[in-house]
Design a protein around this motif. Structure first.
Motif: not given
Length: 430
Positions: A274-275, A279-284, A294-301, A326-330
């Motif tokens: 969690r980024e 207090a409650r919102r995060f980016m995974p 196709q490995p997905i390793v420490r992929y910042r969504l 939504g998205r960070e860009g939202d």
């Protein structure tokens, strides 16, 4: 497709991994992560080089750009990016999606970021995905005889493999005429309906007008952010007490709604760091612990997720979310009265507009530091005054300067995932 592999995964997810405590979840994650890292050291040139000099916790974060740039040396199936991309694009252009690359399913994903991505999934991973999805979605007490309708922008053998003796499957192309789709859907009479919210709204309107009289046993929202107003309207029109969600993207099957209507992360197969944003919102930051081709390793969504304040009554120890916002860009950024840049999360904007009146469809785009463009399907004094008042009220509540609000006609584009709130200014440009 291996029926045995699908059944084995179905049974494990449905019955054999209850995951009632966090220590049990975390032990499983540690065991899978250790095995996954051993595999990557053997089979992925990209990760072999990185893991020779650093630990998992210090691996660089991955994003779509990095994945596409290092695709050839990152994947473990010996696939060349150009070959997979050519096949996926040919499938997309022809609207025919049954061609695979040997045993690999390939496809394109634009996501909500607007940047083209490529996914490759092996036969074994496809079977595991099918078993997991069926275990998460089929109603309790009845696992056979279901008719599943999928509205997708691109079909893929990954989805078509859901079809079996236990369930039937039908793909509906969102590029096709929606009236024709709804007529086909009515004839098919699905017990389970899976579609983006923008499509579900069309079906809900058809139900309201009497053009669609089927009541599915379950309805799943996918691919786009499900807003509160849409959730309530769709559920009411389609006769659902709970509108379920599947949180899935190119990077994996990340979450599902439990029978209590709460969205849970699929931490039995995915590790999510969690980024934190507050207090409650995060980016995974996602590591798929079982995906190897196709490995997905420490992929910042770029998704913004909000943690649920209370444990879910279903008893699962899998992390529970209030919602996907939504998205960070939202996230808009308005100027505060003290000169600071104040983040305004997309969910706050959507909730503010719940109180506005005189329109049905909208899109909010920040085009300058103090300028917001609002597209409405009905532009008159009632709608514009109501929307402007609610946006100004939100700015006041957040101690921001009131932005200039400009109104334009709403135009729906079914070829891209719906983003109701977008920042198209500063470093959030899309």
């Amino acid at each position: 497709m291996s029926t045995l592999r699908i059944l084995r995964e179905f049974a494990a997810v449905r019955w054999l991994r209850p995951l009632r405590t966090r220590p049990v979840v975390e032990r499983r994650q540690r065991r899978l992560l250790q095995a996954h890292l051993r595999f990557l050291r053997r089979r992925s040139p990209y990760f072999r080089a990185l893991l020779a000099s650093t630990s998992f916790d210090d691996l660089p974060l991955m994003d779509k750009t990095a994945m596409m740039a290092h695709f050839d040396e990152m994947n473990t199936a010996g696939v060349r990016r150009d070959d997979a991309l050519a096949l996926a694009m040919a499938n997309e252009r022809a609207r025919e999606f049954d061609a695979d690359l040997d045993d690999l399913s390939v496809g394109l994903s634009s996501g909500t970021s607007g940047h083209r991505g490529l996914f490759v999934v092996s036969g074994a991973e496809r079977d595991a995905w099918v078993g997991t999805v069926l275990a998460r979605t089929l109603p309790r007490g009845r696992a056979l005889g279901h008719r599943i309708a999928l509205f997708l922008r691109a079909d893929n053998s990954l989805y078509e493999s859901v079809g079996s003796r236990a369930v039937s499957f039908r793909y509906f192309d969102v590029y096709a005429d929606m009236d024709e789709n709804i007529a086909r859907l009515r004839d098919y009479a699905p017990t389970i309906l899976v579609a983006p919210p923008s499509v579900l709204r069309h079906i809900a309107r058809a139900a309201d007008s009497g053009a669609f009289d089927v009541v599915p046993q379950k309805v799943y929202s996918v691919a786009e952010v499900l807003e509160v107003a849409d959730e309530q309207r769709i559920a009411a029109s389609l006769g659902q007490s709970v509108l379920h969600q599947l949180y899935q993207c190119t990077e994996g099957f990340l979450g599902h709604t439990c029978e209590r209507g709460v969205l849970h992360l699929n931490e039995d197969s995915v590790l999510i760091e969690r980024e934190m944003l507050d207090a409650r919102r995060f980016m995974p930051i996602v590591t798929d612990l079982r995906r190897r081709a196709q490995p997905i390793v420490r992929y910042r969504l770029g998704d913004v997720l909000r943690l649920r304040a209370e444990p879910c009554e279903c008893g699962s120890a899998l992390t529970a979310l209030d919602r996907i916002e939504g998205r960070e860009g939202d996230t808009l950024h308005l100027r505060g009265h003290d000169g600071r840049s104040i983040p305004v999360f997309a969910d706050l904007v959507a909730r503010a507009l719940l109180f506005a009146e005189g329109f049905d469809e909208y899109r909010v785009v920040q085009t300058g530091e103090s300028r917001i463009e609002v597209a409405l399907d009905v532009i008159d004094d009632r709608s514009t005054l109501s929307v402007e008042a609610e946006l100004h009220r939100l700015a006041d509540r957040l101690s921001c300067e009131r932005p200039e609000v400009v109104f334009v006609p709403y135009a729906h584009d079914g070829s891209v995932k719906l983003r109701r709130v977008v920042r198209a200014w500063g470093d959030g440009q899309s």
